[in-house]
Scaffold this motif. Structure first.
Motif, mmCIF file in Angstrom:
data_model
loop_
_atom_site.group_PDB
_atom_site.id
_atom_site.type_symbol
_atom_site.label_atom_id
_atom_site.label_comp_id
_atom_site.label_asym_id
_atom_site.label_seq_id
_atom_site.Cartn_x
_atom_site.Cartn_y
_atom_site.Cartn_z
ATOM 1 N N GLY A 7 0.755 -1.149 -0.005
ATOM 2 C CA GLY A 7 0.084 0.039 0.031
ATOM 3 C C GLY A 7 0.852 1.234 -0.168
ATOM 4 O O GLY A 7 0.559 2.335 -0.615
ATOM 5 N N ILE A 8 2.049 1.138 0.574
ATOM 6 C CA ILE A 8 2.840 2.406 0.685
ATOM 7 C C ILE A 8 3.708 2.536 -0.629
ATOM 8 O O ILE A 8 3.988 3.471 -1.142
ATOM 9 N N LEU A 9 3.983 1.171 -1.508
ATOM 10 C CA LEU A 9 4.814 1.236 -2.450
ATOM 11 C C LEU A 9 3.918 0.765 -3.764
ATOM 12 O O LEU A 9 3.975 -0.205 -3.945
ATOM 13 N N PRO A 10 2.845 1.618 -4.034
ATOM 14 C CA PRO A 10 1.741 1.064 -5.102
ATOM 15 C C PRO A 10 2.406 0.403 -6.344
ATOM 16 O O PRO A 10 1.636 -0.297 -6.923
ATOM 17 N N ASP A 11 3.773 1.023 -6.787
ATOM 18 C CA ASP A 11 4.101 0.443 -8.069
ATOM 19 C C ASP A 11 4.819 -0.985 -7.634
ATOM 20 O O ASP A 11 5.541 -1.491 -8.841
ATOM 21 N N ALA A 12 4.808 -1.555 -6.567
ATOM 22 C CA ALA A 12 5.545 -2.598 -6.267
ATOM 23 C C ALA A 12 5.389 -3.874 -6.808
ATOM 24 O O ALA A 12 3.958 -3.992 -6.859
#
Length: 463
Positions: free
Chosen positions: A302-307
């Motif tokens: 959720g914090i790194l949406p492109d992960a």
């Protein structure tokens, strides 16, 4: 000769024989007042093998198909052994698996012995005082060195001041660290409610030892009263919680921004550049035994949406090995599998196999800003006297700029909460060291997490 040796051989007999003369030379140079020359000898001693491998690394160097096949078989068997140990398999079957693993590892070492590596180029300039000083981005570099059971600390400031301080017996320091480890383990065995009930007493007891370590490792040093410290530990203090050292009023991280480095000599070589892609987040819950891993991975996603996210997914390692562009952030959350004696075949217990330290050397992470290893004591190996048998060394050789590693085991629930805090802070600061420091400050205000055994369990290592 060194260019033809394997990683395993570098960490064993050859390295130890080469190193016999260098500490003696550094000691003699220090005694005659040649402090800068002595420090350069220390850098050669602590960093020579690691720097040789960093300079030789060009990505996927191990393409030998026989070695690759052996590596995969070893990883699968290690994973099977770990699982059968949890399932209380018969000791006879476990011994058979161990025998198979030992035989395969011996074959792998044999193949490596005849596998030609690209020759490295020796360059004395990387141990040059001015070259290292020009890249020092901290108020002070503290380079610890253990010689003949005495611990020394070289302190180098931005303006080039160089001093060396004798800190005492390494045996005494080891004893302090062992006592602190027992205190931490006792605190970590308690649940949140128990820790809150006994919180002040537990913290006070820990601070007694943390203050003794502060008085030994930090107080005698001619360093500024605040600022940024770059600390290069040595045995036996690789796993010391520098952030939590207590001066009587404050923890060290409250006065200083702290990063660690294997040796200051690494500042003399360039950090590899390269394009970076989306974050790669890999988690394994050990068949549900690490219940908080799923929440942790979901929070990070959720914090790194492109992960790219892999949770208990056997495809994770295939995705990692097939990367065409290094991920900007590489995160692992998994159970660690280590042997009694350090080995490059120890690693992280993923969905269907073990990801070994040895495999890290074959990654191409030029452009990766951060590798996070959330598992039990992922700073493993540095204390062995063969610092190349460690995740930190392997990932730095592969090209990573910084690592977040654990100094001792903590439960998956508080570790997951710490990771969520860390990544939230990282997105705001873009600096792993600053993000970790802010996370530690945040946890200090939570009664359930305020014990140093929890919030100081992680450290940032850089190149």
């Amino acid at each position: 000769m060194r260019a033809e040796l394997s990683v395993a051989e570098l960490t064993a007999d050859f390295q130890s024989r080469r190193n016999d003369a260098l500490p003696l030379l550094a000691k003699l140079e220090r005694q005659t007042g040649h402090l800068q020359t002595a420090l350069q000898t220390v850098w050669r001693w602590k960093g020579g093998a690691l720097i040789d491998l960093i300079r030789r690394h060009d990505g996927y160097t191990d393409v030998n198909p026989t070695i690759a096949q052996l590596q995969q078989r070893i990883a699968v068997l290690r994973w099977e052994l770990e699982r059968k140990q949890r399932d209380d398999e018969s000791e006879e079957r476990l011994d058979e698996l161990r025998r198979q693993i030992r035989d395969l590892e011996a074959q792998a070492y044999h193949e490596r012995r005849y596998h030609i590596h690209k020759p490295g180029q020796s360059d004395a300039s990387i141990y040059n005082w001015q070259a290292v000083l020009s890249k020092l981005d901290a108020d002070c570099l503290v380079e610890y060195v253990s010689i003949d059971d005495e611990l020394y600390a070289w302190c180098i400031t931005r303006n080039g001041d160089c001093t060396v301080t004798t800190l005492g017996s390494t045996s005494t320091i080891s004893e302090l660290l062992q006592r602190l480890e027992l205190k931490n383990l006792n605190a970590l065995r308690l649940n949140d409610e128990q820790r809150q009930q006994r919180g002040e007493t537990l913290i006070r007891d820990a601070r007694v030892l943390l203050q003794r370590l502060y008085r030994t490792l930090i107080e005698p040093l001619p360093i500024p009263v605040e600022g940024k410290l770059l600390i290069a530990p040595c045995a036996p203090i690789h796993l010391a919680p520098f952030a939590a050292l207590w001066d009587g009023n404050n923890y060290l991280m409250e006065r200083y921004l702290i990063e660690q480095i294997p040796t200051g000599a690494l500042l003399g070589i360039s950090v590899p550049a390269g394009p970076s892609g989306p974050a790669l987040v890999i988690g394994a819950s050990a068949d549900g035994m690490l219940a908080a891993v799923q929440r942790e991975i979901n929070a990070i996603a959720g914090i790194l949406p492109d992960a790219q996210v892999y949770l208990d997914d056997p495809a994770a390692l295939t995705a990692l090995h097939n990367l065409t562009t290094a991920p900007r952030i590489l995160h692992f959350s998994a159970h660690t599998t280590f042997d009694e004696e350090p080995t490059i075949f120890a690693g992280l217990h993923l969905a269907d196999r073990t990801f070994t330290i040895e495999e890290c050397y074959r990654l191409n992470l030029a452009g990766t800003e951060l590798v996070t290893l959330n598992g039990c004591t992922t700073a493993y190996g540095m204390e062995s006297g063969g610092a190349l048998i460690a995740f930190q060394s392997a990932f730095l050789i592969a090209g990573a700029q910084r690592l977040l590693v654990s100094l001792w085991p903590i439960k998956d629930e508080p570790a997951a909460g710490l990771m969520a805090h860390f990544y939230q802070n990282l997105m705001q600061t873009q600096s792993p060291a600053v993000a970790l420091r802010q996370t530690q400050r945040d946890l200090l205000h939570d009664p359930a997490l305020a014990h140093p055994a929890i919030w100081s369990a992680f450290a940032v290592m850089r190149r």
